[in-house]
Scaffold this motif. Structure first.
Motif, mmCIF file in Angstrom:
data_model
loop_
_atom_site.group_PDB
_atom_site.id
_atom_site.type_symbol
_atom_site.label_atom_id
_atom_site.label_comp_id
_atom_site.label_asym_id
_atom_site.label_seq_id
_atom_site.Cartn_x
_atom_site.Cartn_y
_atom_site.Cartn_z
ATOM 1 N N GLY A 269 -20.048 -17.867 -21.744
ATOM 2 C CA GLY A 269 -20.964 -16.742 -21.953
ATOM 3 C C GLY A 269 -20.250 -15.428 -21.762
ATOM 4 O O GLY A 269 -19.691 -14.854 -22.687
ATOM 5 N N GLY A 270 -20.255 -14.922 -20.523
ATOM 6 C CA GLY A 270 -19.682 -13.620 -20.239
ATOM 7 C C GLY A 270 -18.189 -13.528 -20.472
ATOM 8 O O GLY A 270 -17.655 -12.429 -20.643
ATOM 9 N N SER A 271 -17.493 -14.664 -20.502
ATOM 10 C CA SER A 271 -16.038 -14.634 -20.710
ATOM 11 C C SER A 271 -15.659 -14.440 -22.168
ATOM 12 O O SER A 271 -14.488 -14.214 -22.482
ATOM 13 N N LEU A 272 -16.632 -14.520 -23.070
ATOM 14 C CA LEU A 272 -16.339 -14.369 -24.498
ATOM 15 C C LEU A 272 -16.327 -12.901 -24.881
ATOM 16 O O LEU A 272 -17.154 -12.115 -24.434
ATOM 17 N N GLU A 273 -15.381 -12.529 -25.729
ATOM 18 C CA GLU A 273 -15.266 -11.148 -26.183
ATOM 19 C C GLU A 273 -16.255 -10.870 -27.311
ATOM 20 O O GLU A 273 -16.673 -11.784 -28.033
ATOM 21 N N GLN A 274 -16.602 -9.592 -27.485
ATOM 22 C CA GLN A 274 -17.549 -9.217 -28.534
ATOM 23 C C GLN A 274 -17.104 -9.644 -29.930
ATOM 24 O O GLN A 274 -17.932 -10.098 -30.715
ATOM 25 N N ALA B 203 -25.072 -18.321 -31.630
ATOM 26 C CA ALA B 203 -24.427 -19.091 -30.564
ATOM 27 C C ALA B 203 -25.250 -20.342 -30.266
ATOM 28 O O ALA B 203 -26.460 -20.260 -30.055
ATOM 29 N N VAL B 204 -24.593 -21.496 -30.226
ATOM 30 C CA VAL B 204 -25.256 -22.779 -29.971
ATOM 31 C C VAL B 204 -24.746 -23.347 -28.655
ATOM 32 O O VAL B 204 -23.537 -23.340 -28.392
ATOM 33 N N GLY C 128 -28.605 -17.366 -17.446
ATOM 34 C CA GLY C 128 -27.620 -16.299 -17.324
ATOM 35 C C GLY C 128 -26.636 -16.304 -18.480
ATOM 36 O O GLY C 128 -26.164 -15.243 -18.908
ATOM 37 N N GLN C 129 -26.329 -17.493 -18.995
ATOM 38 C CA GLN C 129 -25.428 -17.596 -20.132
ATOM 39 C C GLN C 129 -26.024 -16.902 -21.354
ATOM 40 O O GLN C 129 -25.341 -16.168 -22.077
ATOM 41 N N ARG C 130 -27.324 -17.130 -21.592
ATOM 42 C CA ARG C 130 -27.968 -16.489 -22.730
ATOM 43 C C ARG C 130 -27.883 -14.974 -22.627
ATOM 44 O O ARG C 130 -27.566 -14.287 -23.610
ATOM 45 N N ALA D 215 -24.130 -11.614 -29.557
ATOM 46 C CA ALA D 215 -24.686 -12.726 -30.335
ATOM 47 C C ALA D 215 -25.999 -12.294 -30.989
ATOM 48 O O ALA D 215 -26.849 -11.673 -30.347
ATOM 49 N N ALA D 216 -26.179 -12.634 -32.261
ATOM 50 C CA ALA D 216 -27.399 -12.271 -32.977
ATOM 51 C C ALA D 216 -28.524 -13.257 -32.718
ATOM 52 O O ALA D 216 -29.697 -12.933 -32.899
ATOM 53 N N ALA D 217 -28.172 -14.460 -32.301
ATOM 54 C CA ALA D 217 -29.162 -15.490 -31.992
ATOM 55 C C ALA D 217 -28.538 -16.486 -31.036
ATOM 56 O O ALA D 217 -27.316 -16.654 -31.002
ATOM 57 N N VAL D 218 -29.401 -17.143 -30.262
ATOM 58 C CA VAL D 218 -28.964 -18.207 -29.356
ATOM 59 C C VAL D 218 -29.847 -19.419 -29.616
ATOM 60 O O VAL D 218 -31.076 -19.325 -29.526
ATOM 61 N N LEU D 219 -29.232 -20.538 -29.963
ATOM 62 C CA LEU D 219 -29.955 -21.796 -30.189
ATOM 63 C C LEU D 219 -29.561 -22.787 -29.113
ATOM 64 O O LEU D 219 -28.370 -23.047 -28.912
#
Length: 489
Positions: free
Chosen positions: A144-149, A157-158, A168-170, A178-182
């Motif tokens: 989650g937070g470790s990923l760059e923009q 994001a799946v 918290g990851q979402r 991320a434009a969407a979270v599934l």
């Protein structure tokens, strides 16, 4: 949907107790575990009854719940601690409500649309309308937070629901673009339960939004239809690897979700047991009062999600701590008792408390959250949710040892740090822990999660209160330790 819910006039004054507070004739020893167990059951039988309608914010169930708690706390000797003469006892929390209106989803691979069981994917948004067209699909596993923009911006994001920190990851995924979270649910019953709970809409603190983001849940058969059964199994395995990196899924998604807006006024209940030195800081105890209201299947004869374990049990412990601590010698520090709203929708009541606290947050020397506590039998160890995140550990473990208890299941308990109200306080640098016999028993917690969590069968008949009664005694010792300027200067 647009009407603001308000508690009935005159409720805050509490000028006339209605007599609905459960009373019982105490045994010869009010600190005997059997007596505490019976008192806890009395409270839970009322708070988790159908009459309280599942304790959803902004409903008649909220009014009944807060009235019951406030009357019980006042009868115990607590006083209002909102520090707001206009709102004694009940601190307002304004929420935006978003009820699902409609949604659609299309997935394609190299220009070819893929078939899947559409009823097995549900989309939601906190915006009036959210639309994403031909967005690449990326499996993010536990990251989650470790990923760059650049890795996330404009992507879907799946992840799997088995990730215990997914709330918290979402937030981190959305914050990083991320434009969407599934979220894929490997357990069909959990998917159905989540879909039913979210069908009635979700809440956010008024004025707070993460924009036109699509939030979706997907059953395992839908994931297998889109990604392939073997691929889904491989993704599960890859997500558990320490060196996992995001994996593009060679899919593009067009997702749209619409919602109907509304507003709800709900409340935190805030009281205190005054100490002898108002300059010495405070100890805080909290438990969330809310649940989902009705969430059973429409064809079911029982649709009330009573929330006996989650979290009528925590409210019962909080109330019995108020009664028993008030009967003892006056402590040096104030002890605050807080029943928070809208925990189930993202720790909203606890977050509202930190934004507009009735006391300086830095004056809270220790806080203890109580949640989902009625599972473990007597005689077992406790777990500490939040261990190694505060400076309290050494003193807390000393009190636990002095009480004849042991600490176990550190790794399992750590999974729940972000999933309980204590996390909102920790983010505001309030030293907060959750100490519980229930979280020391992964077998019982996992069975409860699989069979009763957020379902209509979380009722009074299935409770085990032996461990909870011992936890009352332990929390009494913890409060007295931290409320004393001698034992905790």
């Amino acid at each position: 949907m647009g009407a603001i819910f308000r508690l009935v006039a005159g409720m805050a004054a509490l000028s006339a107790l209605s007599g609905c507070v459960a009373t019982r004739t105490a045994g010869p020893d009010p600190l005997a575990a059997e007596t505490i167990e019976a008192d806890l059951r009395d409270h839970i039988s009322i708070l988790a009854s159908d009459e309280f309608e599942g304790r959803k914010p902004g409903t008649e169930g909220e009014r009944k719940t807060l009235r019951y708690l406030a009357e019980a706390w006042q009868a115990a000797g607590l006083v209002s601690a909102t520090n707001d003469p206009a709102h004694p006892w009940f601190a307002p929390v304004d929420l935006d409500l978003r009820a699902p209106e409609s949604s659609s989803a299309r997935f394609s691979r190299r220009g070819r649309y893929l078939a899947y069981p559409e009823s097995r994917l549900k989309l939601f948004t906190a915006a009036r309308r959210a639309l994403i067209e031909d967005a690449p699909v990326l499996f993010v596993g536990p990251l989650g937070g470790s990923l760059e923009q650049p890795e996330l911006t404009g992507r879907v994001a799946v992840l799997f629901a088995e990730n215990d920190a997914r709330a918290g990851q979402r937030e981190a995924l959305v914050a990083n673009g991320a434009a969407a979270v599934l979220t894929i649910f490997t357990d069909n019953a959990q998917f159905e339960n989540e879909a039913l709970a979210r069908a009635n809409g979700g809440f956010r603190l008024t004025g707070e939004s993460d924009g036109a983001v699509v939030d979706g849940i997907m059953a395992m058969d839908a994931a297998e239809a889109l990604f392939g059964g073997e691929r889904v199994a491989a993704l599960l395995e890859q997500a558990r690897r320490a060196d996992f990196r995001p994996m593009p899924l060679d899919l593009k998604a067009t997702l749209e979700a619409r919602s109907t807006p509304g507003t709800v006024r709900t409340h935190n209940l805030i009281a205190k047991l005054p100490g002898s030195d108002p300059t010495a800081g405070a100890v805080m105890l909290l438990a969330h009062w809310d649940h989902f209201g009705t969430c059973g299947d429409e064809s079911s004869t029982d649709r009330v999600c009573n929330g006996a374990v989650d979290n009528a049990s925590g409210l019962a412990v909080l109330t019995e701590l108020a009664r028993r601590l008030a009967k003892g010698a006056r402590m040096d520090r104030d002890v605050y008792f807080v029943a928070t709203t809208a925990e189930e929708w993202g720790l909203l009541g606890a977050r509202a408390f930190t934004r507009d606290p009735p006391l300086p947050l830095e004056s809270i020397v220790a806080a203890f959250n109580i949640d989902t506590i009625a599972l473990a039998p007597a005689g077992g160890p406790v777990a500490i949710v939040g261990q190694n995140l505060t400076t309290l550990d050494r003193e807390v473990e000393g009190v636990i040892n002095s009480a004849g208890r042991k600490v176990e299941q550190r790794d399992y308990a750590a999974r729940f740090v972000r999933r309980q109200d204590g996390w909102a306080l920790l983010q505001s640098d309030v030293p907060t822990l959750m100490i519980s016999s229930a979280f020391a028993r992964p077998d019982l917690m996992q069975r409860y999660t699989a069979e009763r969590y957020h379902r209509a069968n979380d009722e009074i008949g299935a409770l085990e209160l032996g461990g909870a009664a011992e936890d009352v005694l332990l929390h009494m010792a913890l409060v007295r330790h931290f409320a004393s300027k001698v034992s905790h200067p």
